[in-house]
Design an enzyme around this catalytic site. Structure first.
Site, PDB file in Angstrom:
ATOM      1  N   ASN A  90     -14.349  -8.800   1.145  1.00  0.00           N
ATOM      2  CA  ASN A  90     -14.560 -10.247   1.072  1.00  0.00           C
ATOM      3  C   ASN A  90     -15.397 -10.668   2.271  1.00  0.00           C
ATOM      4  OD1 ASN A  90     -14.150 -12.989   0.198  1.00  0.00           O
ATOM      5  ND2 ASN A  90     -12.656 -13.208   1.851  1.00  0.00           N
ATOM      6  N   HIS A 125     -15.924 -13.980   4.845  1.00  0.00           N
ATOM      7  CA  HIS A 125     -15.349 -15.268   5.227  1.00  0.00           C
ATOM      8  C   HIS A 125     -16.205 -15.861   6.344  1.00  0.00           C
ATOM      9  CE1 HIS A 125     -12.408 -18.388   5.679  1.00  0.00           C
ATOM     10  NE2 HIS A 125     -12.421 -18.190   6.985  1.00  0.00           N
ATOM     11  N   MET A 147     -13.097 -18.069  -5.438  1.00  0.00           N
ATOM     12  CA  MET A 147     -12.120 -19.043  -4.950  1.00  0.00           C
ATOM     13  C   MET A 147     -10.693 -18.798  -5.449  1.00  0.00           C
ATOM     14  SD  MET A 147     -13.945 -20.658  -2.904  1.00  0.00           S
ATOM     15  CE  MET A 147     -12.913 -22.040  -2.428  1.00  0.00           C
ATOM     16  N   SER A 184     -25.045 -17.163  -3.442  1.00  0.00           N
ATOM     17  CA  SER A 184     -26.103 -16.648  -2.564  1.00  0.00           C
ATOM     18  C   SER A 184     -25.733 -15.288  -1.964  1.00  0.00           C
ATOM     19  CB  SER A 184     -26.447 -17.658  -1.465  1.00  0.00           C
ATOM     20  OG  SER A 184     -25.400 -17.791  -0.544  1.00  0.00           O
ATOM     21  N   ARG A 229      -1.370 -15.477 -12.699  1.00  0.00           N
ATOM     22  CA  ARG A 229      -2.426 -14.891 -11.882  1.00  0.00           C
ATOM     23  C   ARG A 229      -2.502 -13.382 -12.135  1.00  0.00           C
ATOM     24  NH1 ARG A 229      -2.508 -14.433  -6.000  1.00  0.00           N
ATOM     25  NH2 ARG A 229      -0.355 -15.074  -5.921  1.00  0.00           N
ATOM     26  N   ILE A 263      -7.081 -16.383  -5.168  1.00  0.00           N
ATOM     27  CA  ILE A 263      -6.356 -15.392  -4.370  1.00  0.00           C
ATOM     28  C   ILE A 263      -6.050 -14.228  -5.296  1.00  0.00           C
ATOM     29  CG2 ILE A 263      -4.216 -14.958  -3.099  1.00  0.00           C
ATOM     30  CD1 ILE A 263      -4.252 -18.032  -2.500  1.00  0.00           C
TER      31      ILE A 263
HETATM   32  C1  GRF Z   1     -19.830 -18.329   1.753  1.00  0.00           C
HETATM   33  O1  GRF Z   1     -19.898 -19.077   2.927  1.00  0.00           O
HETATM   34  C2  GRF Z   1     -18.755 -17.292   1.849  1.00  0.00           C
HETATM   35  O2  GRF Z   1     -18.603 -16.776   3.125  1.00  0.00           O
HETATM   36  C3  GRF Z   1     -17.530 -18.069   1.467  1.00  0.00           C
HETATM   37  O3  GRF Z   1     -17.954 -18.950   0.456  1.00  0.00           O
HETATM   38  C4  GRF Z   1     -19.357 -19.168   0.578  1.00  0.00           C
HETATM   39  C5  GRF Z   1     -19.952 -18.719  -0.718  1.00  0.00           C
HETATM   40  O4  GRF Z   1     -21.335 -18.931  -0.770  1.00  0.00           O
HETATM   41  N1  GRF Z   1     -16.453 -17.189   1.112  1.00  0.00           N
HETATM   42  P1  GRF Z   1     -22.190 -18.275  -1.942  1.00  0.00           P
HETATM   43  O5  GRF Z   1     -21.518 -18.653  -3.251  1.00  0.00           O
HETATM   44  O6  GRF Z   1     -22.206 -16.798  -1.722  1.00  0.00           O
HETATM   45  O7  GRF Z   1     -23.547 -18.894  -1.827  1.00  0.00           O
END
Ligand code: GRF
Length: 215
Positions: A106, A108, A89, A12, A64, A91
């Site tokens: 990024n 968060h 997801m 999203s 990695r 690092i």
């Molecule tokens: C979001 O809450 C973002 O802040 C976090 O993971 C979620 C990802 O949501 N890092 P989407 O895949 O962008 O819908």
């Protein structure tokens, strides 16, 4: 300016950035969406939006660093200027960071430096904080430790669950992430050590600092 988005899930935030680019609010192009998983929402969204996407299989690389070298080579080939991690997801290794210094962002879903890493909403509720929020930051070697660009605050009520909280925070994520990208693309971001300053922005009002201008 060429933007790449890296995602591992629903996508999203990717969509919010891609739509802002499509509508012309952000003057640039989405060069590519890179994903490390198949069958995810981000890919479906990319197809609908007509954004080029590439799956890079993490199991095809022995480290990695090797995986990141592959991604960096794709990004360099496409002449990408800004990399946006959006629900990515993994690092990212030093190899990646050194190839794009101060050019990886990024998002968060917490008010960093509180609740970095996984399950921030659960952690926020468990801790009993009364406000939480979202942070867009540059990526450094740590986990969610890079310099902060913009933060948005959300109240936490006694009724909140991690899912209700994540919904409230997500709405703001979809506004602050494209805004941060636009500031970057417009050359408004100045970096002085750990401190990031958006030139001519309004730093005196809540709930979003600096205040949104376009989203
Ligand atoms: C979001 O809450 C973002 O802040 C976090 O993971 C979620 C990802 O949501 N890092 P989407 O895949 O962008 O819908």
């Amino acid at each position: 300016m060429k933007i790449a988005v890296l995602a591992s899930g629903r996508g999203s935030n990717f969509e919010s950035i891609a739509k802002a680019v499509k509508s012309g609010k952000i003057s640039g192009e989405i060069a590519v969406l890179i994903v490390d998983r198949k069958n995810i929402g981000a890919i479906e969204r990319a197809e609908k939006l007509g954004v080029n996407w590439i799956y890079v299989d993490p199991y095809g690389y022995s480290s990695r660093e090797d995986y990141d070298r592959k991604i960096v080579s794709i990004l360099k080939h496409l002449q990408v200027d800004l990399v946006c991690l959006a629900g990515y997801m993994r690092i990212v290794s030093e190899v990646f960071i050194e190839s794009f210094p101060n050019k990886i962002m990024n998002i968060h879903p917490a008010l960093l430096p509180s609740f970095p890493g996984l399950k921030p909403h659960e952690k926020a509720i468990k801790y009993g904080v009364k406000v939480t929020g979202a942070t867009v930051h540059f990526v450094d070697n740590g986990i969610d430790t890079g310099s902060i660009i913009v933060q948005a605050v959300v109240p936490v009520s006694p009724q909140d669950t991690s899912s209700s909280l994540s919904q409230k925070v997500l709405e703001l994520e979809h506004r602050i992430y494209p805004q941060a990208v636009k500031w970057f693309v417009d050359g408004r971001i100045e970096i002085k050590g750990r401190s990031v300053i958006v030139k001519n922005a309004n730093y005196s009002t809540l709930p979003i600092v600096p205040a949104l201008e376009d989203f």
